[in-house]
Enzyme design. Structure first.
Site, PDB file in Angstrom:
ATOM      1  N   ASP A 287      15.660  38.606  31.789  1.00  0.00           N
ATOM      2  CA  ASP A 287      16.398  37.658  30.933  1.00  0.00           C
ATOM      3  C   ASP A 287      15.366  36.988  30.032  1.00  0.00           C
ATOM      4  O   ASP A 287      14.158  37.195  30.189  1.00  0.00           O
ATOM      5  CB  ASP A 287      17.103  36.613  31.815  1.00  0.00           C
ATOM      6  CG  ASP A 287      17.828  35.549  31.005  1.00  0.00           C
ATOM      7  OD1 ASP A 287      18.526  35.925  30.039  1.00  0.00           O
ATOM      8  OD2 ASP A 287      17.686  34.353  31.305  1.00  0.00           O
ATOM      9  N   SER A 288      15.857  36.155  29.125  1.00  0.00           N
ATOM     10  CA  SER A 288      14.935  35.421  28.251  1.00  0.00           C
ATOM     11  C   SER A 288      14.180  34.322  29.013  1.00  0.00           C
ATOM     12  O   SER A 288      13.187  33.820  28.506  1.00  0.00           O
ATOM     13  CB  SER A 288      15.731  34.772  27.113  1.00  0.00           C
ATOM     14  OG  SER A 288      16.669  33.860  27.655  1.00  0.00           O
TER      15      SER A 288
ATOM     16  N   TYR B 284      16.833  33.582  23.193  1.00  0.00           N
ATOM     17  CA  TYR B 284      17.206  34.797  22.458  1.00  0.00           C
ATOM     18  C   TYR B 284      18.442  34.530  21.587  1.00  0.00           C
ATOM     19  O   TYR B 284      18.646  35.162  20.565  1.00  0.00           O
ATOM     20  CB  TYR B 284      17.565  35.921  23.440  1.00  0.00           C
ATOM     21  CG  TYR B 284      16.404  36.659  24.069  1.00  0.00           C
ATOM     22  CD1 TYR B 284      15.097  36.194  23.980  1.00  0.00           C
ATOM     23  CD2 TYR B 284      16.639  37.853  24.767  1.00  0.00           C
ATOM     24  CE1 TYR B 284      14.050  36.886  24.585  1.00  0.00           C
ATOM     25  CE2 TYR B 284      15.590  38.557  25.362  1.00  0.00           C
ATOM     26  CZ  TYR B 284      14.306  38.071  25.275  1.00  0.00           C
ATOM     27  OH  TYR B 284      13.287  38.766  25.864  1.00  0.00           O
ATOM     28  N   GLY B 285      19.263  33.585  22.061  1.00  0.00           N
ATOM     29  CA  GLY B 285      20.610  33.415  21.501  1.00  0.00           C
ATOM     30  C   GLY B 285      20.678  33.059  20.037  1.00  0.00           C
ATOM     31  O   GLY B 285      21.687  33.316  19.379  1.00  0.00           O
TER      32      GLY B 285
ATOM     33  N   THR C  82      23.145  37.771  25.934  1.00  0.00           N
ATOM     34  CA  THR C  82      22.742  37.989  24.545  1.00  0.00           C
ATOM     35  C   THR C  82      22.167  39.386  24.354  1.00  0.00           C
ATOM     36  O   THR C  82      22.542  40.111  23.423  1.00  0.00           O
ATOM     37  CB  THR C  82      21.686  36.927  24.140  1.00  0.00           C
ATOM     38  OG1 THR C  82      22.164  35.642  24.522  1.00  0.00           O
ATOM     39  CG2 THR C  82      21.415  36.973  22.662  1.00  0.00           C
TER      40      THR C  82
ATOM     41  N   CYS D  72      26.729  33.525  29.343  1.00  0.00           N
ATOM     42  CA  CYS D  72      25.259  33.464  29.286  1.00  0.00           C
ATOM     43  C   CYS D  72      24.802  33.180  30.702  1.00  0.00           C
ATOM     44  O   CYS D  72      25.347  32.276  31.362  1.00  0.00           O
ATOM     45  CB  CYS D  72      24.831  32.347  28.340  1.00  0.00           C
ATOM     46  SG  CYS D  72      23.081  31.906  28.485  1.00  0.00           S
ATOM     47  N   THR D  73      23.805  33.909  31.165  1.00  0.00           N
ATOM     48  CA  THR D  73      23.416  33.795  32.571  1.00  0.00           C
ATOM     49  C   THR D  73      22.730  32.457  32.893  1.00  0.00           C
ATOM     50  O   THR D  73      22.553  32.128  34.062  1.00  0.00           O
ATOM     51  CB  THR D  73      22.494  34.961  32.967  1.00  0.00           C
ATOM     52  OG1 THR D  73      21.426  35.038  32.021  1.00  0.00           O
ATOM     53  CG2 THR D  73      23.263  36.261  32.989  1.00  0.00           C
ATOM     54  N   HIS D  74      22.359  31.708  31.869  1.00  0.00           N
ATOM     55  CA  HIS D  74      21.826  30.368  32.130  1.00  0.00           C
ATOM     56  C   HIS D  74      22.933  29.403  32.585  1.00  0.00           C
ATOM     57  O   HIS D  74      22.661  28.429  33.281  1.00  0.00           O
ATOM     58  CB  HIS D  74      21.207  29.765  30.857  1.00  0.00           C
ATOM     59  CG  HIS D  74      19.805  30.199  30.577  1.00  0.00           C
ATOM     60  ND1 HIS D  74      19.484  31.457  30.118  1.00  0.00           N
ATOM     61  CD2 HIS D  74      18.620  29.531  30.674  1.00  0.00           C
ATOM     62  CE1 HIS D  74      18.178  31.535  29.932  1.00  0.00           C
ATOM     63  NE2 HIS D  74      17.632  30.389  30.258  1.00  0.00           N
TER      64      HIS D  74
END
Ligand code: DGL
Length: 268
Positions: free
Chosen positions: A10-11, A42-43, A75, A184-186
């Site tokens: 992920d970012s 990244y978004g 993203t 979004c995985t966050h």
């Protein structure tokens, strides 16, 4: 039977929502995690830049003897799948489809909300995937650009997070959705705050966790599960180790001190 590690990236910290679930569902597996903390978020970037980063992240993971890759980033999944899968020999899975399938099974009134980064929402990929599964769904999408910096800086609860959540989520709530994809995985790190605004009756879909469940089924199918032993996890980041380690330990609820290394991602 295959004891090679699973690669997840992920970012930044967001992909840990997937790692946590993989650890729970697949405790025998070794994990290599990459968080691109030097280039987060990244978004807000262009699709071309996200594709370039995704390619480098996968190349880095492939420098280990990896058996399966999870793009634990909405993203990167939106910008790069499915065609990036054809560039690499390792099987790659993104978060979009698993999240959409879970949302379609969960909804009762056919109204689904999708929240994600600007890049994800602009791509319209969640909406397309949902409509492919059921053309009659009504989908409302909303970008929440402040959520990722809030999480990366440890503001997962409190007034700042609540105010941002209210601002972004009230229009989604007022549209009458009964299911909300945290695309979004966050965002699952803000789950309590999101829940406070959305209320208890809305089902929250955790894209990373749903993807872990799909990965488990796929590894079973391919006969690639590791043998019965205790899995390990190693973490790589592209910026300071400290900032990542503290929040990651808190979220994963385990010691990871000494298992995190900084790497130079531009070389991949
Ligand atoms: N966690 C990521 C996602 O799922 C990326 C967030 C970001 O870097 O903007 O979209």
């Amino acid at each position: 039977m295959d004891n090679r590690p699973i690669g997840i990236f992920d970012s930044g910290l967001g992909g840990l929502t997937c790692v946590k679930k993989v650890m729970e569902l697949l405790p025998h597996e070794d994990i290599i995690y990459f968080g691109d903390t030097g280039r987060v978020p990244y978004g807000s970037r262009s699709p071309e830049t996200i594709v370039k980063y995704t390619r480098q992240d996968i190349r880095f993971l492939e420098s280990f003897d990896i058996k399966y890759i999870i793009i634990a980033c909405g993203t990167a999944s939106s910008a790069a799948l499915p065609w990036i899968q054809q560039e690499f020999t390792t099987e790659i899975c993104g978060v979009l489809k698993p999240a959409c399938q879970a949302a379609v099974s969960a909804t009762r009134n056919g109204k689904i909300g999708v929240i994600g980064t600007q890049g994800t929402v602009r791509s319209g990929k969640y909406e397309d995937t949902l409509k492919e599964l059921d053309a009659n769904l009504s989908v409302i999408s909303k970008a929440c650009p402040l959520f990722v910096p809030l999480v990366e800086n440890g503001h997962t609860e409190g007034q700042l997070a609540y105010l941002a959540a209210e601002e972004y989520l009230l229009p989604v709530k007022n549209a009458g959705v009964d299911t909300l994809i945290l695309g979004c995985t966050h965002y699952p790190l803000l789950k309590d705050t999101i829940r406070q605004v959305m209320g208890d009756s809305v089902t929250l879909i955790d894209a990373g966790a749903e993807t872990a469940a799909v990965a488990k089924r796929r590894l079973e199918e391919l006969d690639l599960l590791a043998e019965d032993r205790k899995g390990t996890a190693r973490y790589y980041v592209s910026d300071r180790v400290e900032g990542f380690t503290d929040i990651a330990q808190m979220f994963l609820n385990r010691e990871i001190e000494g298992c995190v290394k900084q790497i130079e991602i531009e070389g991949y």
